[in-house]
Design a protein around this motif. Structure first.
Motif, PDB file in Angstrom:
ATOM      1  N   GLY A  57      -3.042  -2.943  13.379  1.00 54.26           N
ATOM      2  CA  GLY A  57      -3.669  -3.991  12.579  1.00 54.26           C
ATOM      3  C   GLY A  57      -3.986  -3.572  11.153  1.00 54.26           C
ATOM      4  O   GLY A  57      -4.081  -4.422  10.255  1.00 54.26           O
ATOM      5  N   LEU A  58      -4.131  -2.270  10.921  1.00 53.71           N
ATOM      6  CA  LEU A  58      -4.385  -1.795   9.555  1.00 53.71           C
ATOM      7  C   LEU A  58      -3.233  -2.139   8.618  1.00 53.71           C
ATOM      8  O   LEU A  58      -3.451  -2.404   7.430  1.00 53.71           O
ATOM      9  N   ALA A  59      -2.008  -2.116   9.141  1.00 51.69           N
ATOM     10  CA  ALA A  59      -0.856  -2.434   8.291  1.00 51.69           C
ATOM     11  C   ALA A  59      -0.996  -3.828   7.691  1.00 51.69           C
ATOM     12  O   ALA A  59      -0.729  -4.041   6.493  1.00 51.69           O
ATOM     13  N   PHE A  60      -1.430  -4.790   8.492  1.00 52.34           N
ATOM     14  CA  PHE A  60      -1.540  -6.166   8.007  1.00 52.34           C
ATOM     15  C   PHE A  60      -2.695  -6.321   7.024  1.00 52.34           C
ATOM     16  O   PHE A  60      -2.604  -7.103   6.069  1.00 52.34           O
ATOM     17  N   GLU A  61      -3.769  -5.543   7.244  1.00 48.62           N
ATOM     18  CA  GLU A  61      -4.855  -5.578   6.265  1.00 48.62           C
ATOM     19  C   GLU A  61      -4.403  -5.009   4.927  1.00 48.62           C
ATOM     20  O   GLU A  61      -4.728  -5.555   3.865  1.00 48.62           O
TER      21      GLU A  61
END
Length: 257
Positions: A57-61
């Motif tokens: 999910g960090l990638a999308f943030e």
């Protein structure tokens, strides 16, 4: 076990790129491309007891924060090789075994510093697997001249620092150490000079009940004493990655451009 890793594994929105699975070396990975022609890999390793998807999910943030600049980055999330299913933790992974009872006793007795010199059984195999994956990820993007980013959370932070010091032929441009700690201290002290061209971003919660904040401060002192370009972000929180760290990392990624 949620304290061992942050819950940032949110599904991508309709406008976000779709994750895909890939095998690099022996490690199964989730890959998220920020654009059609990424050139800079960002490789992040999860912590003990987390699934391989934990940090995706960090990638999308970061893609959201970076905007058009996100197209330069390929985000790769390796799954640790060891399954903890036999310990009653389906889907959970580890880079090397941890004796959780021993860890808890050391923290309770304020003897965590005794663990700083310890080289964990299994770290060599984990380091070699990660280094092979990094080599293949970089080769896939076509140029060793491009910078790369390496980092992780908790046990993943320990592994990526160890790989940067004792495994990879070149150091990352940016090393991200979220809620890590000191292990292998004599070996790390002797090799910290290899981070001469690396910017190290270290973050740790002052209320961390898993890996004590005092040990994170010790790691920060080690980096400063070695003359490393390092910054240390402390926050009032537990064993997690805070929102300020996510925002600051996006700035550091943009700086690579």
């Amino acid at each position: 076990m949620s304290l061992f890793y942050p819950n940032h594994s949110l599904p991508p929105g309709p406008s976000m790129p779709q994750p895909r699975r890939a095998l690099y070396g022996s490690l199964e990975c989730i890959v998220v491309d920020g654009g059609e022609t990424p050139t800079i890999p960002v490789i992040l390793c999860h912590g003990y007891g987390a699934p391989g998807t934990d940090l995706v999910g960090l990638a999308f943030e970061w893609i959201s924060l970076l905007g058009d600049d996100a197209g330069a980055f390929r985000f790769v999330f390796p799954a640790a090789p060891l399954s903890l299913a036999e310990m009653g933790m389906p889907g959970a992974r580890a880079w090397w075994p941890i004796n959780m009872a021993q860890l808890a006793d050391a923290i309770q007795a304020s003897r965590f510093r005794d663990m700083h010199d310890h080289e964990p059984d299994g770290i060599t195999a984990a380091r070699e697997a990660l280094c092979q994956a990094v080599r293949e990820i970089k080769a896939e993007l076509g140029s060793d001249a491009n910078p790369f980013v390496l980092g992780g959370f908790s046990q993943g932070a320990m592994l990526t620092l160890d790989a940067s010091l004792r495994g990879l032929p070149e150091s990352p441009a940016l090393l991200l150490l979220y809620s890590g700690t000191v292990i292998c201290k004599p070996l790390w002290d002797a090799t910290l000079g290899r981070l001469g061209d690396t910017h190290v971003y270290q973050a740790h919660g002052t209320l961390d009940p898993i890996l004590p904040f005092e040990s994170a401060e010790e790691l920060s002192r080690m980096l400063i004493k070695a003359g490393i370009d390092a910054e240390f972000h402390s926050f009032d929180g537990p064993h997690t990655i805070d929102t300020d760290s996510i925002a600051r990392t996006a700035q550091l990624l943009r700086d690579l451009l």
